[in-house]
Scaffold this motif. Structure first.
Motif, PDB file in Angstrom:
ATOM      1  N   MET A   1     -18.677  -3.715 -25.890  1.00  0.00           N
ATOM      2  CA  MET A   1     -17.386  -3.700 -26.594  1.00  0.00           C
ATOM      3  C   MET A   1     -17.552  -3.045 -27.965  1.00  0.00           C
ATOM      4  O   MET A   1     -18.446  -3.399 -28.703  1.00  0.00           O
ATOM      5  CB  MET A   1     -16.910  -5.145 -26.796  1.00  0.00           C
ATOM      6  CG  MET A   1     -16.328  -5.740 -25.539  1.00  0.00           C
ATOM      7  SD  MET A   1     -14.957  -6.861 -25.889  1.00  0.00           S
ATOM      8  CE  MET A   1     -15.749  -8.183 -26.763  1.00  0.00           C
ATOM      9  N   THR A   2     -16.691  -2.099 -28.240  1.00  0.00           N
ATOM     10  CA  THR A   2     -16.743  -1.476 -29.569  1.00  0.00           C
ATOM     11  C   THR A   2     -16.127  -2.413 -30.590  1.00  0.00           C
ATOM     12  O   THR A   2     -15.501  -3.413 -30.227  1.00  0.00           O
ATOM     13  CB  THR A   2     -15.965  -0.146 -29.599  1.00  0.00           C
ATOM     14  OG1 THR A   2     -14.585  -0.461 -29.435  1.00  0.00           O
ATOM     15  CG2 THR A   2     -16.431   0.757 -28.470  1.00  0.00           C
ATOM     16  N   SER A   3     -16.271  -2.083 -31.856  1.00  0.00           N
ATOM     17  CA  SER A   3     -15.738  -2.984 -32.880  1.00  0.00           C
ATOM     18  C   SER A   3     -14.216  -2.992 -32.869  1.00  0.00           C
ATOM     19  O   SER A   3     -13.578  -3.857 -33.442  1.00  0.00           O
ATOM     20  CB  SER A   3     -16.256  -2.580 -34.258  1.00  0.00           C
ATOM     21  OG  SER A   3     -15.925  -1.233 -34.484  1.00  0.00           O
ATOM     22  N   SER A   7     -10.231  -6.727 -32.080  1.00  0.00           N
ATOM     23  CA  SER A   7      -8.925  -6.886 -32.722  1.00  0.00           C
ATOM     24  C   SER A   7      -7.816  -6.521 -31.729  1.00  0.00           C
ATOM     25  O   SER A   7      -6.741  -7.107 -31.733  1.00  0.00           O
ATOM     26  CB  SER A   7      -8.843  -6.020 -33.973  1.00  0.00           C
ATOM     27  OG  SER A   7      -9.118  -4.671 -33.623  1.00  0.00           O
ATOM     28  N   ARG A   8      -8.071  -5.562 -30.861  1.00  0.00           N
ATOM     29  CA  ARG A   8      -7.073  -5.231 -29.844  1.00  0.00           C
ATOM     30  C   ARG A   8      -6.880  -6.408 -28.910  1.00  0.00           C
ATOM     31  O   ARG A   8      -5.775  -6.738 -28.521  1.00  0.00           O
ATOM     32  CB  ARG A   8      -7.552  -4.011 -29.023  1.00  0.00           C
ATOM     33  CG  ARG A   8      -6.574  -2.858 -29.080  1.00  0.00           C
ATOM     34  CD  ARG A   8      -7.004  -1.696 -28.218  1.00  0.00           C
ATOM     35  NE  ARG A   8      -6.104  -1.494 -27.102  1.00  0.00           N
ATOM     36  CZ  ARG A   8      -6.415  -1.702 -25.818  1.00  0.00           C
ATOM     37  NH1 ARG A   8      -7.615  -2.113 -25.499  1.00  0.00           N
ATOM     38  NH2 ARG A   8      -5.547  -1.490 -24.875  1.00  0.00           N
ATOM     39  N   ARG A   9      -8.014  -7.004 -28.575  1.00  0.00           N
ATOM     40  CA  ARG A   9      -7.977  -8.185 -27.729  1.00  0.00           C
ATOM     41  C   ARG A   9      -7.154  -9.286 -28.383  1.00  0.00           C
ATOM     42  O   ARG A   9      -6.316  -9.912 -27.758  1.00  0.00           O
ATOM     43  CB  ARG A   9      -9.429  -8.666 -27.518  1.00  0.00           C
ATOM     44  CG  ARG A   9      -9.623  -9.697 -26.441  1.00  0.00           C
ATOM     45  CD  ARG A   9     -10.251  -9.090 -25.216  1.00  0.00           C
ATOM     46  NE  ARG A   9      -9.353  -8.122 -24.651  1.00  0.00           N
ATOM     47  CZ  ARG A   9      -9.307  -7.815 -23.378  1.00  0.00           C
ATOM     48  NH1 ARG A   9     -10.129  -8.376 -22.575  1.00  0.00           N
ATOM     49  NH2 ARG A   9      -8.487  -6.937 -22.937  1.00  0.00           N
ATOM     50  N   LEU A  12      -3.532  -8.471 -28.340  1.00  0.00           N
ATOM     51  CA  LEU A  12      -2.992  -8.648 -26.990  1.00  0.00           C
ATOM     52  C   LEU A  12      -2.784 -10.124 -26.683  1.00  0.00           C
ATOM     53  O   LEU A  12      -1.773 -10.520 -26.112  1.00  0.00           O
ATOM     54  CB  LEU A  12      -3.958  -8.025 -25.973  1.00  0.00           C
ATOM     55  CG  LEU A  12      -3.432  -7.934 -24.541  1.00  0.00           C
ATOM     56  CD1 LEU A  12      -2.160  -7.104 -24.500  1.00  0.00           C
ATOM     57  CD2 LEU A  12      -4.484  -7.336 -23.635  1.00  0.00           C
ATOM     58  N   THR A  13      -3.783 -10.944 -27.085  1.00  0.00           N
ATOM     59  CA  THR A  13      -3.667 -12.384 -26.867  1.00  0.00           C
ATOM     60  C   THR A  13      -2.438 -12.936 -27.563  1.00  0.00           C
ATOM     61  O   THR A  13      -1.670 -13.708 -26.995  1.00  0.00           O
ATOM     62  CB  THR A  13      -4.922 -13.111 -27.387  1.00  0.00           C
ATOM     63  OG1 THR A  13      -6.062 -12.513 -26.792  1.00  0.00           O
ATOM     64  CG2 THR A  13      -4.863 -14.579 -27.078  1.00  0.00           C
ATOM     65  N   ARG A  14      -2.266 -12.504 -28.830  1.00  0.00           N
ATOM     66  CA  ARG A  14      -1.128 -13.034 -29.589  1.00  0.00           C
ATOM     67  C   ARG A  14       0.192 -12.600 -28.966  1.00  0.00           C
ATOM     68  O   ARG A  14       1.131 -13.381 -28.831  1.00  0.00           O
ATOM     69  CB  ARG A  14      -1.220 -12.574 -31.039  1.00  0.00           C
ATOM     70  CG  ARG A  14      -2.172 -13.417 -31.880  1.00  0.00           C
ATOM     71  CD  ARG A  14      -1.795 -13.340 -33.333  1.00  0.00           C
ATOM     72  NE  ARG A  14      -2.154 -12.033 -33.894  1.00  0.00           N
ATOM     73  CZ  ARG A  14      -3.354 -11.800 -34.438  1.00  0.00           C
ATOM     74  NH1 ARG A  14      -4.280 -12.720 -34.492  1.00  0.00           N
ATOM     75  NH2 ARG A  14      -3.622 -10.594 -34.930  1.00  0.00           N
ATOM     76  N   VAL A  15       0.254 -11.317 -28.588  1.00  0.00           N
ATOM     77  CA  VAL A  15       1.496 -10.815 -27.986  1.00  0.00           C
ATOM     78  C   VAL A  15       1.784 -11.576 -26.691  1.00  0.00           C
ATOM     79  O   VAL A  15       2.918 -11.991 -26.432  1.00  0.00           O
ATOM     80  CB  VAL A  15       1.385  -9.294 -27.716  1.00  0.00           C
ATOM     81  CG1 VAL A  15       2.476  -8.851 -26.766  1.00  0.00           C
ATOM     82  CG2 VAL A  15       1.459  -8.521 -29.011  1.00  0.00           C
TER      83      VAL A  15
ATOM     84  N   ASP B 229      -4.990  -9.800 -19.960  1.00  0.00           N
ATOM     85  CA  ASP B 229      -4.448  -8.533 -19.463  1.00  0.00           C
ATOM     86  C   ASP B 229      -3.290  -8.722 -18.478  1.00  0.00           C
ATOM     87  O   ASP B 229      -2.217  -8.146 -18.649  1.00  0.00           O
ATOM     88  CB  ASP B 229      -5.566  -7.743 -18.775  1.00  0.00           C
ATOM     89  CG  ASP B 229      -6.605  -7.291 -19.778  1.00  0.00           C
ATOM     90  OD1 ASP B 229      -6.910  -6.084 -19.829  1.00  0.00           O
ATOM     91  OD2 ASP B 229      -7.101  -8.155 -20.526  1.00  0.00           O
ATOM     92  N   GLN B 230      -3.570  -9.485 -17.394  1.00  0.00           N
ATOM     93  CA  GLN B 230      -2.500  -9.677 -16.414  1.00  0.00           C
ATOM     94  C   GLN B 230      -1.403 -10.562 -16.988  1.00  0.00           C
ATOM     95  O   GLN B 230      -0.221 -10.358 -16.729  1.00  0.00           O
ATOM     96  CB  GLN B 230      -3.075 -10.293 -15.126  1.00  0.00           C
ATOM     97  CG  GLN B 230      -2.096 -10.348 -13.977  1.00  0.00           C
ATOM     98  CD  GLN B 230      -1.643  -8.982 -13.507  1.00  0.00           C
ATOM     99  OE1 GLN B 230      -2.456  -8.058 -13.350  1.00  0.00           O
ATOM    100  NE2 GLN B 230      -0.354  -8.809 -13.319  1.00  0.00           N
ATOM    101  N   ALA B 231      -1.817 -11.545 -17.785  1.00  0.00           N
ATOM    102  CA  ALA B 231      -0.834 -12.469 -18.369  1.00  0.00           C
ATOM    103  C   ALA B 231       0.171 -11.725 -19.233  1.00  0.00           C
ATOM    104  O   ALA B 231       1.358 -12.048 -19.267  1.00  0.00           O
ATOM    105  CB  ALA B 231      -1.543 -13.549 -19.191  1.00  0.00           C
TER     106      ALA B 231
END
Lengths: 176, 622
Positions: A1-3, A7-9, A12-15, B229-231
């Protein structure tokens, strides 16, 4: 995983969490408002009542209390019931021609107050609350005296402004 | 931040969040089209939530079902919205279930020991149809009632056990209280329980096997976990679907037809659109009910069930895809054909559908208006309200019993042309000022249709006598003198109109006295007069507007004008015209042919004696 990816993760989690929160909250919110319908939709009060109860001559001259049903129109959700019993009242014809009226519900927890002919007191069978024939308390079971109602006598007919009151409180507060 | 602090707190104590985060694997990565089951689960959640809320306000009996649904829809706070969500979530579920089936077969998700997952899904699809069928009946409107009559006939067509099964479904021989309670127990109790159990079982299997791998996955494919991702994709699809469902609920509120009434035919009876292909096939002339409604759908489900075994190798995959594509095209085509035949085609049955569809909507609106009126819904229920509404029943009775001779604004009451030429006056404006004025100055025009009375009829003589009678000549003689004096004419007309005491006509009391004088004295002005009405007509004036209710012209031969144009006058006219006309009568008596309530409905309709909504309490000045 790049740095960049953590933060993208995280974004995405928050969204994702926000999307699902909204998807759940919106119907739940709508449902909550709907479930509060009985409180949110207070019926418009129709003003003072004037319910025909009985004829003046049906009341004993000696002031003996007699009880009567109060028949009136009643709206129950989608039905309008005509001439349905909405309550009971005790009436007494006084020597000066005045008529006294009380709601027959005991102010304690709502039992139907009784009167034995010839007696000098009203009795509630639930917890033995006692009132004299003027409606005043004899014992302290009930929090307040019997609830008086306004009476109008016109053309020999007795009309009562029927109302119900909050139970088990010291102040006489009309419900509805 | 704060949110993650809270989620950590919860997770440390329950383990819920970290456990669910990596609960299922998706080989080959997340895809938008894998979102179908999540959206279906979300929609089922909406159905359960809204269903519970509606349950708290719904009453399943033949006298309270429509009534309680009306109350939710038109009175309760957010009632229409909650009901709309419940209704359109069903439509959304059917659409997404179709998409799910397409995606499953396209990707071959039943491969790799996932056949049972697939079969459970097929059973849940069948449950979805039973859900929608049982729910459709619950409002107890014409739509649901007639659709369920058809559905129980389909059940009865099952060999051997059909009749018994039908009675079990209906709760007896007839439709009634028990039909509703049983359907409700299924819809709100048994079906949700079964659906949830199947969903849980399916979810356990999906956790075991992971998402079905799509075809031709490379050996070194990545595998991701469901979250995030899928969520994320599923969340977007859920919110989008929610938006569409909510928008529909607001813009096009869930339909509620007129109250169920087995005595009224309803050509526009249709099930929901996903059942229309079966409906259409059932209506092929000579088609067997069992074959159309159970055989064909059963065969399709049967082939669907064995697709995992057909779908082997390259040719197998195209066979499977081809079959499903064929089914969808056939269903879609039949659906399109049915909608075209109903809403567009200029055929007799298409027009009959549209007429019934429109009148159904009109009757539903009228029932709602009556229910919201001060009188409210009686204990007998809403259907009774509509049956006793003169505005609804008057035109129907008129078309059936009166339009043989009378027109109503040049049609039969129901906007159809008369089958033969009218032989009695057009009653479209009966009792209005125009009608009275016409009787006075153009009597021959008003009664001209009497010339069409056939010579063999019992009434031919009377009809001819009216056309050549005293009133006709009175009208001819006084036409010019009355038309030259419009103020006096209006006053006379006003006095006559006042006799009816119609609620929908506001009488101009300032000219009544003048009208009375003309009627009683015949004096139009200082230098003109008319032949006295009371020289021929018997008449007791109305005891209102300050008039004493005096009696004039006793025992005269011309029609009695007491209370002319009132509901009571018309009632007597229909029951026995001789009461007013004596021997000068060209109309049959209907007291033997029509019941008292039917005559009453006709009389009230013709005299505007029915409930009008608040916006139109402006009396109709006719």
């Amino acid at each position: 995983m790049t740095s960049e990816q953590p933060s993208r993760r995280n974004a995405l989690t928050r969204v994702t969490a926000a999307l699902w929160a909204a998807a759940v909250a919106i119907p739940t919110g709508i449902g909550a408002v709907f479930s509060l319908d009985p409180i949110l939709r207070k019926k418009a009060s129709t003003g003072p009542r004037r319910d025909r109860v009985t004829s003046l001559e049906s009341l004993p001259e000696d002031g003996t209390p007699v009880d009567f049903p109060v028949l009136a129109d009643k709206v129950d959700a989608w039905n309008r019931f005509t001439k349905t019993e909405i309550g009971r009242v005790w009436l007494r014809k006084m020597p000066n021609g005045q008529v006294l009226a009380w709601n027959a519900k005991c102010p304690h927890v709502g039992g139907l107050i009784d009167y034995k002919p010839g007696a000098d007191e009203f009795i509630c069978p639930l917890h033995h609350s006692l009132f004299d024939t003027d409606g005043k308390r004899i014992n302290k079971v009930a929090p307040r005296p019997m609830d008086t109602l306004d009476v109008e006598v016109k053309d020999g007919i007795v009309y009562v402004a029927y109302a119900d009151f909050r139970l088990n409180v010291t102040d006489k507060e009309e419900i509805g | 931040m704060a949110v993650s602090k809270i989620t950590n707190w919860i997770d440390e104590r329950t383990g819920l969040l970290s456990r669910s985060r990596n609960v299922v694997e998706i080989p080959g990565g997340a895809r938008w089209r894998y979102g179908c089951p999540a959206v279906l689960a979300f929609l089922f959640g909406i159905e359960v939530l809204t269903g519970l809320l509606l349950w708290a306000a719904y009453s399943p009996s033949t006298r309270t079902a429509w009534e309680s649904v009306f109350y939710i829809e038109h009175v309760m706070v957010f009632g229409s919205l909650v009901r709309g969500l419940h209704h359109y979530a069903t439509h959304a579920m059917v659409v997404w279930a179709g998409l799910y089936l397409l995606q499953t077969v396209w990707d071959g998700s039943y491969r790799g020991r996932r056949e049972v997952v697939y079969w459970l899904g097929l059973v849940m699809l069948g449950l979805l149809f039973v859900f929608s069928q049982t729910g459709y009946l619950l409002p107890w409107d014409q739509r649901g009632y007639t659709a369920t009559q058809v559905a129980t006939e389909i059940v009865a067509s099952t060999p051997v056990v059909g009749e018994s099964m039908q009675q079990l479904a209906k709760g007896g021989i007839d439709f009634g209280h028990h039909t509703l309670t049983r359907f409700f127990a299924l819809h709100a109790g048994l079906l949700p329980l079964l659906f949830t159990l199947l969903a849980v079982a399916r979810w356990q299997l999906v956790k075991k096997h992971g998402y079905g791998p799509r075809r031709d996955l490379p050996e070194d494919h990545a595998t991701v976990s469901y979250w995030p991702d899928q969520a994320a994709r599923d969340g977007v699809l859920c919110l989008m679907t929610l938006g569409i469902v909510a928008a529909l609920a607001v813009v096009e509120t869930a339909p509620l037809g007129p109250p169920a009434d087995p005595t009224v035919s309803y050509e526009a009876a249709r099930p929901e659109w996903w059942f229309l292909p079966v409906f259409r096939i059932l209506h092929i002339p000579g088609m067997d009910t069992f074959v159309a409604a159970q055989g064909i759908p059963g065969a399709i489900f049967g082939v669907l069930a064995i697709l995992p075994f057909i779908d082997r190798g390259k040719s197998g995959r195209w066979l499977a895809r081809g079959f499903v594509a064929l089914v969808f095209v056939a269903l879609g085509g039949t659906l399109g054909l049915t909608l075209y035949e109903d809403f567009v085609a200029e055929t007799d049955s298409g027009q009959a559908f549209r007429v019934s569809y429109d009148s159904g909507k009109k009757n539903a609106d009228r029932t709602v208006a009556l229910a919201l009126s001060p009188t409210g819904i009686p204990v007998e229920g809403a259907a009774v309200m509509l049956r006793e509404d003169p505005l609804t029943q008057g035109p129907v009775l008129f078309a059936q019993y009166c339009s043989g001779c009378h027109a109503y604004n040049e049609h039969d009451g129901l906007k159809n042309a008369l089958s033969e030429a009218a032989s009695a006056p057009d009653l479209g404006n009966f009792g209005s000022r125009d009608w009275i004025k016409q009787s006075l100055v153009a009597f021959d025009e008003q009664f001209a249709p009497l010339a069409n009375v056939s010579e063999e009829s019992d009434h031919a003589e009377a009809a001819a006598a009216i056309l050549d009678g005293d009133m006709k000549y009175w009208s001819e003689d006084h036409r010019d003198i009355l038309l030259e004096r419009p103020t006096e004419l209006d006053a006379l007309v006003e006095y006559l109109v006042a006799q009816s005491q119609r609620a929908d006509i506001t009488v101009d009391e300032s000219i009544l006295q003048q009208g009375r004088e003309i009627f009683v004295d015949g004096t139009l002005s200082a230098d003109s007069e008319i032949a006295l009405c009371i020289d021929c007509h018997e008449f007791q004036e109305v005891e209102a507007f300050g008039f004493p209710g005096e009696v004039f012209g006793e025992e005269n031969y011309a029609p009695i004008l007491t209370g002319y144009g009132s509901t009571e006058w018309v009632r007597q006219m229909i029951a026995d015209p001789a009461t007013h006309y004596g021997d000068n009568n060209a109309m049959p008596a209907f007291a033997t042919q029509l019941s008292e309530s039917q005559i009453s409905l006709l009389a009230k309709w013709l005299t505007g004696n029915f409930y009008r909504e608040i916006e139109s309490t402006e009396p109709v000045d006719r």
